[in-house]
Design an enzyme around this catalytic site. Structure first.
Site, PDB file in Angstrom:
ATOM      1  N   LEU A 152       0.858  -1.175   0.000  1.00  0.00           N
ATOM      2  CA  LEU A 152       0.000   0.000   0.000  1.00  0.00           C
ATOM      3  C   LEU A 152       0.897   1.228   0.000  1.00  0.00           C
ATOM      4  O   LEU A 152       1.930   1.248   0.677  1.00  0.00           O
ATOM      5  CB  LEU A 152      -0.900   0.037   1.246  1.00  0.00           C
ATOM      6  CG  LEU A 152      -2.098  -0.907   1.283  1.00  0.00           C
ATOM      7  CD1 LEU A 152      -2.755  -0.856   2.664  1.00  0.00           C
ATOM      8  CD2 LEU A 152      -3.124  -0.540   0.207  1.00  0.00           C
ATOM      9  N   ASP A 153       0.517   2.259  -0.737  1.00  0.00           N
ATOM     10  CA  ASP A 153       1.276   3.503  -0.730  1.00  0.00           C
ATOM     11  C   ASP A 153       1.265   4.110   0.665  1.00  0.00           C
ATOM     12  O   ASP A 153       0.336   3.862   1.449  1.00  0.00           O
ATOM     13  CB  ASP A 153       0.664   4.506  -1.715  1.00  0.00           C
ATOM     14  CG  ASP A 153       0.807   4.056  -3.159  1.00  0.00           C
ATOM     15  OD1 ASP A 153       1.775   3.341  -3.457  1.00  0.00           O
ATOM     16  OD2 ASP A 153      -0.059   4.422  -3.973  1.00  0.00           O
TER      17      ASP A 153
END
Length: 297
Positions: free
Chosen positions: A39-40
């Site tokens: 996930l960013d």
């Protein structure tokens, strides 16, 4: 030594997926931890971690369909297609005001189903051995090829018209490899006003839901999902006898291909331990992934 298992973590914003893995390694006292999809830093939500031998299960989890909740801001474009990037364009307020709900719905329909999507330039995709985001940050031109993905649900939950922008709260069900940032970019482009992602939360990976996840502060006190339980959820379970379990662990094929209803299944021995993932080979079954033997209990 840490027990093998699957750990569901609700990643907070502002840290990377690797940061979560590092904290889990410290909390559980092992280096052998991996995750099923990053996930960013801006994003929150579900990270599925594999601990010890259960890292072998991540191969069967990472490609699962996913669900995201997101906010798309129409009217402003950024170089990363999300709020962490630099603003590159801003639409005229009158042009944004002229975008109707019907036009938004039509744009979303065009991005639903099987689509060819060009990933965001600032992505982890490798180009000639280097990450696209590293190339982009170095000022190099990055041209990524379109890839076929499936967006099975792209639904607007709420629309907020705020000055010269339109904020859309959406939920997306999609195949692995779909970039929600790219959906925001492409919707904005289709509407002629630009767009980017301002919030992203992953709520589901396959059969695993964020409601069962723990915070990063609770990792050390959390019981892991046993490999057999996790594998059964992912690919289904197949009970095997003690002799069959021994043969599978030794690389031998066993009879009973007809017992397998799907493409593969988790072979579970009489003590409830995961032997491995088996696939049909004619009338027989072969283990394509063996787990390290666990201590019963």
């Amino acid at each position: 030594m840490a027990r093998a298992g699957i750990l569901l973590v609700d990643k907070p914003g502002g840290i990377t997926s690797h940061d979560v893995v590092a904290r889990a390694r410290r909390a559980l006292g092992t280096r052998k931890i991996g995750h099923a999809g990053t996930l960013d830093p801006m994003a929150t939500g579900l990270l599925v971690l594999g601990v010890e031998g259960a890292t072998r299960l991540l191969t069967y989890i990472v490609g699962a369909d996913k669900t995201y909740e997101a906010t798309i801001l129409l009217g402003i474009s950024t170089d990363s297609d999300d709020a962490d990037g630099v603003e590159t364009a801003r639409a005229d307020a009158a042009v944004v005001a002229a975008v109707t709900d019907a036009a938004i719905d039509a744009g979303i329909r065009a991005l639903t189903g099987e689509i060819d999507q060009v990933p965001s330039t600032v992505s982890a995709i490798k180009v000639q051995g280097r990450r696209a985001y590293d190339l982009a940050r170095a000022g190099e031109t990055v041209e990524l090829k379109a890839r076929r993905v499936t967006v099975s649900r792209f639904e607007v939950r709420e629309t907020r018209r705020e000055g010269a922008t339109i904020a859309l709260d959406v939920v997306v069900d999609c195949t692995s490899g779909t970039y929600i940032r790219a959906l925001a970019r492409d919707l904005g482009a289709a509407l002629g006003v630009g767009g980017h992602l301002t919030a992203l939360r992953r709520t589901r990976i396959g059969a695993f839901d964020v409601v069962a996840a723990v915070t990063v502060d609770d990792i050390a006190e959390t019981a892991l999902v046993k490999p057999a339980t996790a594998a059964a959820v992912v690919v289904g379970a197949l009970a095997v006898g003690a002799d069959e379990a021994r043969d599978l662990r030794h690389g031998k094929r066993i009879d009973g291909g007809g017992r397998l209803t799907g493409e593969r299944a988790a072979a579970i021995d009489p003590d409830g331990r995961l032997v491995g993932i088996v696939e049909r080979r004619g009338t027989q079954l072969k283990s394509v992934m063996n787990m390290p033997e666990e201590v019963a209990g």
